[in-house]
Motif scaffolding. Structure first.
Motif, short mmCIF file in Angstrom:
data_model
loop_
_atom_site.label_atom_id
_atom_site.label_comp_id
_atom_site.label_asym_id
_atom_site.label_seq_id
_atom_site.Cartn_x
_atom_site.Cartn_y
_atom_site.Cartn_z
N GLY A 11 0.82 -1.22 0.00
CA GLY A 11 0.00 0.00 0.00
C GLY A 11 0.84 1.25 0.00
O GLY A 11 0.55 2.21 -0.73
N LEU A 12 1.90 1.27 0.79
CA LEU A 12 2.79 2.44 0.82
C LEU A 12 3.53 2.61 -0.50
O LEU A 12 3.74 3.74 -0.96
N ALA A 13 3.93 1.50 -1.11
CA ALA A 13 4.61 1.59 -2.41
C ALA A 13 3.65 2.12 -3.47
O ALA A 13 4.03 2.96 -4.30
N LEU A 14 2.41 1.67 -3.45
CA LEU A 14 1.40 2.17 -4.38
C LEU A 14 1.16 3.65 -4.16
O LEU A 14 1.14 4.44 -5.12
N LEU A 20 1.39 10.25 -3.62
CA LEU A 20 0.74 10.64 -2.37
C LEU A 20 1.78 10.84 -1.27
O LEU A 20 2.77 10.12 -1.20
N SER A 21 1.53 11.78 -0.41
CA SER A 21 2.41 12.05 0.72
C SER A 21 2.35 10.90 1.72
O SER A 21 1.26 10.45 2.10
N SER A 22 3.51 10.43 2.15
CA SER A 22 3.54 9.33 3.13
C SER A 22 2.91 9.77 4.45
O SER A 22 2.28 8.96 5.14
N GLU A 23 3.04 11.04 4.78
CA GLU A 23 2.43 11.55 6.01
C GLU A 23 0.90 11.50 5.92
O GLU A 23 0.22 11.13 6.87
N ASP A 24 0.35 11.87 4.75
CA ASP A 24 -1.10 11.82 4.57
C ASP A 24 -1.60 10.38 4.61
O ASP A 24 -2.64 10.09 5.21
N VAL A 25 -0.87 9.49 3.96
CA VAL A 25 -1.27 8.07 3.95
C VAL A 25 -1.23 7.52 5.38
O VAL A 25 -2.16 6.84 5.81
N ALA A 47 8.36 4.40 5.19
CA ALA A 47 8.32 5.56 4.30
C ALA A 47 9.69 6.23 4.22
O ALA A 47 10.09 6.72 3.16
N LYS A 48 10.43 6.21 5.32
CA LYS A 48 11.77 6.82 5.36
C LYS A 48 12.87 5.87 4.91
O LYS A 48 14.03 6.26 4.83
N ARG A 49 12.49 4.61 4.67
CA ARG A 49 13.45 3.55 4.30
C ARG A 49 14.51 3.36 5.39
O ARG A 49 15.67 3.15 5.12
N GLU A 50 14.05 3.41 6.62
CA GLU A 50 14.90 3.18 7.78
C GLU A 50 14.42 1.90 8.46
O GLU A 50 13.24 1.79 8.81
N TYR A 51 15.34 0.95 8.65
CA TYR A 51 14.94 -0.37 9.14
C TYR A 51 15.78 -0.83 10.33
O TYR A 51 16.39 -1.90 10.29
#
Length: 118
Positions: A11-14, A20-25, A47-51
Motif C-alpha cells: 500500500g505504501l509503495a502504491l 501521495l504524501s507518506s504523512e497523509d497516507v 516511508a523513510k526507508r529506515e529499518y
C-alpha cells in the motif's frame, strides 16, 4: 503479522508511485480500520526507508515459510503472496536479512517500479 506488514508495504509503495504524501497516507491509516501499533510504528520507518532491527527480516521469512508449509500440509488454502514478498526482499538485497522485517518495503517498492507483482 507478516501478512499485515506485506500489505502495508504494498500500500505504501502504491501510494508513493501515485505521488501521495507518506504523512497523509499514515494519517489515514492511523485513523481507520487498519490502525494498529505495528502500522503506527513501522509505517513511518518504511516511508523513510529506515529499518533498525527489532525483528530480522530473515526470521520473518522463516516464519512465513513455516506457516505456508503447515497450511499446505493441512490442505488449507492460504495466500502465498506475503511470503513471496518477503522472499523477494531477501533475494533482492541479501544484506537486508538482518534488517528489521519492515525492510520488506524494498521488495514492494521494486515490484511497484517494475510492475512485476500483480
Amino acid at each position: 503479522m507478516g501478512t499485515q506488514l506485506a500489505a502495508l508495504a504494498e500500500g505504501l509503495a502504491l501510494a508513493s508511485a501515485l505521488g501521495l504524501s507518506s504523512e497523509d497516507v499514515q494519517a489515514v491509516l492511523d485513523g481507520g480500520a487498519m490502525a494498529s501499533p505495528m502500522v503506527a510504528l513501522k509505517g513511518p520507518m518504511m516511508a523513510k526507508r529506515e529499518y533498525p532491527t527489532a525483528f530480522p527480516l530473515k526470521h520473518a521469512l522463516k516464519d512465513m515459510r513455516f506457516a505456508l508449509n503447515l497450511a499446505e500440509a493441512s490442505d488449507l488454502p492460504v495466500s502465498a503472496s506475503a511470503t513471496g514478498l518477503f522472499a523477494a526482499a531477501d533475494a533482492a538485497v541479501p544484506s537486508l536479512g538482518d534488517a528489521d522485517f519492515c525492510a520488506v518495503m524494498e521488495a514492494a517498492r521494486a515490484a511497484a517500479a517494475t510492475g512485476s507483482v500483480r
